[in-house]
Write a protein that holds these residues in place. Sequence first.
Motif, PDB file in Angstrom:
ATOM      1  N   PRO A 189      -1.739 -30.709   6.407  1.00  0.00           N
ATOM      2  CA  PRO A 189      -2.011 -29.311   6.080  1.00  0.00           C
ATOM      3  C   PRO A 189      -0.771 -28.432   6.058  1.00  0.00           C
ATOM      4  N   LEU A 190      -0.710 -27.584   5.068  1.00  0.00           N
ATOM      5  CA  LEU A 190       0.325 -26.559   4.987  1.00  0.00           C
ATOM      6  C   LEU A 190      -0.390 -25.244   4.680  1.00  0.00           C
ATOM      7  N   PRO A 191      -0.089 -24.169   5.409  1.00  0.00           N
ATOM      8  CA  PRO A 191      -0.779 -22.907   5.155  1.00  0.00           C
ATOM      9  C   PRO A 191      -0.624 -22.467   3.698  1.00  0.00           C
ATOM     10  N   ASP A 192      -1.646 -21.839   3.159  1.00  0.00           N
ATOM     11  CA  ASP A 192      -1.602 -21.385   1.771  1.00  0.00           C
ATOM     12  C   ASP A 192      -0.400 -20.487   1.506  1.00  0.00           C
ATOM     13  N   ALA A 193      -0.009 -19.674   2.504  1.00  0.00           N
ATOM     14  CA  ALA A 193       1.103 -18.743   2.331  1.00  0.00           C
ATOM     15  C   ALA A 193       2.437 -19.449   2.099  1.00  0.00           C
ATOM     16  N   LEU A 194       2.506 -20.737   2.439  1.00  0.00           N
ATOM     17  CA  LEU A 194       3.756 -21.484   2.274  1.00  0.00           C
ATOM     18  C   LEU A 194       3.758 -22.384   1.048  1.00  0.00           C
ATOM     19  N   LYS A 195       2.604 -22.624   0.485  1.00  0.00           N
ATOM     20  CA  LYS A 195       2.522 -23.539  -0.654  1.00  0.00           C
ATOM     21  C   LYS A 195       3.262 -22.967  -1.866  1.00  0.00           C
ATOM     22  N   GLY A 196       4.141 -23.778  -2.427  1.00  0.00           N
ATOM     23  CA  GLY A 196       4.917 -23.356  -3.590  1.00  0.00           C
ATOM     24  C   GLY A 196       6.097 -22.474  -3.262  1.00  0.00           C
ATOM     25  N   GLN A 197       6.339 -22.221  -1.972  1.00  0.00           N
ATOM     26  CA  GLN A 197       7.420 -21.320  -1.568  1.00  0.00           C
ATOM     27  C   GLN A 197       8.647 -22.058  -1.036  1.00  0.00           C
ATOM     28  N   LEU A 198       8.528 -23.354  -0.800  1.00  0.00           N
ATOM     29  CA  LEU A 198       9.603 -24.091  -0.156  1.00  0.00           C
ATOM     30  C   LEU A 198      10.209 -25.140  -1.090  1.00  0.00           C
ATOM     31  N   SER A 199      11.533 -25.280  -1.033  1.00  0.00           N
ATOM     32  CA  SER A 199      12.194 -26.327  -1.813  1.00  0.00           C
ATOM     33  C   SER A 199      12.151 -27.654  -1.078  1.00  0.00           C
ATOM     34  N   ILE A 200      12.161 -27.604   0.248  1.00  0.00           N
ATOM     35  CA  ILE A 200      11.981 -28.783   1.100  1.00  0.00           C
ATOM     36  C   ILE A 200      11.147 -28.352   2.304  1.00  0.00           C
ATOM     37  N   PRO A 201      10.435 -29.285   2.927  1.00  0.00           N
ATOM     38  CA  PRO A 201       9.561 -28.915   4.049  1.00  0.00           C
ATOM     39  C   PRO A 201      10.357 -28.760   5.348  1.00  0.00           C
ATOM     40  N   ALA A 202      11.031 -27.628   5.486  1.00  0.00           N
ATOM     41  CA  ALA A 202      11.916 -27.464   6.635  1.00  0.00           C
ATOM     42  C   ALA A 202      12.020 -26.016   7.081  1.00  0.00           C
ATOM     43  N   ILE A 203      12.317 -25.859   8.367  1.00  0.00           N
ATOM     44  CA  ILE A 203      12.574 -24.558   8.984  1.00  0.00           C
ATOM     45  C   ILE A 203      13.945 -24.612   9.643  1.00  0.00           C
ATOM     46  N   SER A 204      14.767 -23.607   9.386  1.00  0.00           N
ATOM     47  CA  SER A 204      15.998 -23.433  10.147  1.00  0.00           C
ATOM     48  C   SER A 204      15.593 -22.761  11.454  1.00  0.00           C
ATOM     49  N   ALA A 205      15.640 -23.515  12.546  1.00  0.00           N
ATOM     50  CA  ALA A 205      15.081 -23.055  13.818  1.00  0.00           C
ATOM     51  C   ALA A 205      15.827 -21.839  14.368  1.00  0.00           C
ATOM     52  N   PRO A 206      15.112 -20.954  15.085  1.00  0.00           N
ATOM     53  CA  PRO A 206      15.763 -19.788  15.699  1.00  0.00           C
ATOM     54  C   PRO A 206      16.661 -20.226  16.848  1.00  0.00           C
ATOM     55  N   MET A 207      17.918 -19.793  16.808  1.00  0.00           N
ATOM     56  CA  MET A 207      18.890 -20.221  17.811  1.00  0.00           C
ATOM     57  C   MET A 207      19.412 -19.007  18.566  1.00  0.00           C
ATOM     58  N   PHE A 208      19.235 -19.022  19.877  1.00  0.00           N
ATOM     59  CA  PHE A 208      19.609 -17.889  20.723  1.00  0.00           C
ATOM     60  C   PHE A 208      21.082 -17.548  20.557  1.00  0.00           C
ATOM     61  N   LEU A 209      21.361 -16.277  20.254  1.00  0.00           N
ATOM     62  CA  LEU A 209      22.693 -15.717  20.065  1.00  0.00           C
ATOM     63  C   LEU A 209      23.389 -16.179  18.796  1.00  0.00           C
ATOM     64  N   CYS A 210      22.776 -17.074  18.035  1.00  0.00           N
ATOM     65  CA  CYS A 210      23.473 -17.691  16.899  1.00  0.00           C
ATOM     66  C   CYS A 210      22.846 -17.406  15.532  1.00  0.00           C
ATOM     67  N   SER A 211      21.537 -17.217  15.463  1.00  0.00           N
ATOM     68  CA  SER A 211      20.872 -16.950  14.181  1.00  0.00           C
ATOM     69  C   SER A 211      20.859 -15.447  13.908  1.00  0.00           C
ATOM     70  N   GLY A 212      21.280 -15.057  12.702  1.00  0.00           N
ATOM     71  CA  GLY A 212      21.288 -13.648  12.325  1.00  0.00           C
ATOM     72  C   GLY A 212      20.849 -13.468  10.888  1.00  0.00           C
ATOM     73  N   PRO A 213      20.881 -12.238  10.383  1.00  0.00           N
ATOM     74  CA  PRO A 213      20.392 -11.958   9.027  1.00  0.00           C
ATOM     75  C   PRO A 213      21.037 -12.781   7.923  1.00  0.00           C
ATOM     76  N   ASP A 214      22.353 -12.987   7.974  1.00  0.00           N
ATOM     77  CA  ASP A 214      23.007 -13.736   6.896  1.00  0.00           C
ATOM     78  C   ASP A 214      22.489 -15.168   6.812  1.00  0.00           C
ATOM     79  N   LEU A 215      22.324 -15.815   7.958  1.00  0.00           N
ATOM     80  CA  LEU A 215      21.811 -17.179   7.970  1.00  0.00           C
ATOM     81  C   LEU A 215      20.368 -17.212   7.492  1.00  0.00           C
ATOM     82  N   VAL A 216      19.567 -16.245   7.929  1.00  0.00           N
ATOM     83  CA  VAL A 216      18.167 -16.182   7.504  1.00  0.00           C
ATOM     84  C   VAL A 216      18.062 -16.002   5.990  1.00  0.00           C
ATOM     85  N   VAL A 217      18.811 -15.067   5.453  1.00  0.00           N
ATOM     86  CA  VAL A 217      18.727 -14.766   4.015  1.00  0.00           C
ATOM     87  C   VAL A 217      19.175 -15.959   3.175  1.00  0.00           C
TER      88      VAL A 217
END
Length: 316
Positions: free
Chosen positions: A2-30
């Motif tokens: 199962p993949l939520p409907d909100a994610l279907k067709g939105q991803l190039s690969i089935p992956a999440i860049s995990a949230p990293m304390f003190l290290c993840s910011g807007p540039d990496l997210v975008v």
Amino acid sequence: MPLPDALKGQLSIPAISAPMFLCSGPDLVVETCRSGVIGSFPALNQRTTEGYRDWLKDIQKRLDVIRQQAGNPVAPFAVNLVVHRSNPRLEADLAVTVEQKVPIVITSLGANDKVVEAVHAYGGLVFHDVINIRHARKAVEAGVDGIIAVCSGAGGHASTLSAFALVPEIRQIFAGTIILGGALSTGRHIAVARMLGADLAYIGTRFLATRECLAPEAQKEMICASQASDIMYTPAISGVDGNFLRDSIRAAGIDPDDLTKPEGYNFGTSEVKAWKTVWAAGQGVGSIVDVPGAADLCRRLGEEYRTAIAETATWT
């Protein structure tokens, strides 16, 4: 799977860049979202709730522009909220999360049905990270949309359980989305996660060594120079068992062979100081040898993933 409907067709690969304390910011997210990979960051990476709101507005604005220009999928982003009584900002940060309608909320250190209800009220998704089946059952009871199995070898707070054990156990009690984390650094690892029964791969340490990451250059260099044997699993840094770079412990003036577990868990200045001087990383560091831009890394992961899937299709 199962993949939520909100994610279907939105991803190039089935992956999440995990949230990293003190290290993840807007540039990496975008940059990860631009590339069709879910980008994320911890709300506590901003020092105040107002600063957190500013980051959300900035990310939303930049992604809206990209969506208008790009022909490729632009993935939604996620925010990590620490659901723990020692986090004094939870209530305020949750209010801002609801106000800004964050697409995906990743909860940690406590499955809270009130948080789930608040996010579901505006149509958001809630993924909750767990390290054992007991925590997974609590997440199911809280009504989450996805469960993140943070398995052995993951950076930061992690389980000692093998993915081959935990993922099937979660699937027995949960029909929703399963996300697998733990030493995943390549596109082939993403393919393995899918074959094991997970819907998405949860990748942290590999994204630490990217140009957009907020980690200091010395941390990125240490990651590229390290092997799995350089990772130390200990509760002595934050009060919760986790994986850290042994050399960073030594560089902070601490004997890694003579550590004392702190009392309790604190999201105040002591926690920030600890993670600034002692660096989390997963056992997948041995697969990391360079510091590319996040978009280039996402393209590489995609190529490796598709090659691995194509190869498995030829098995007899």
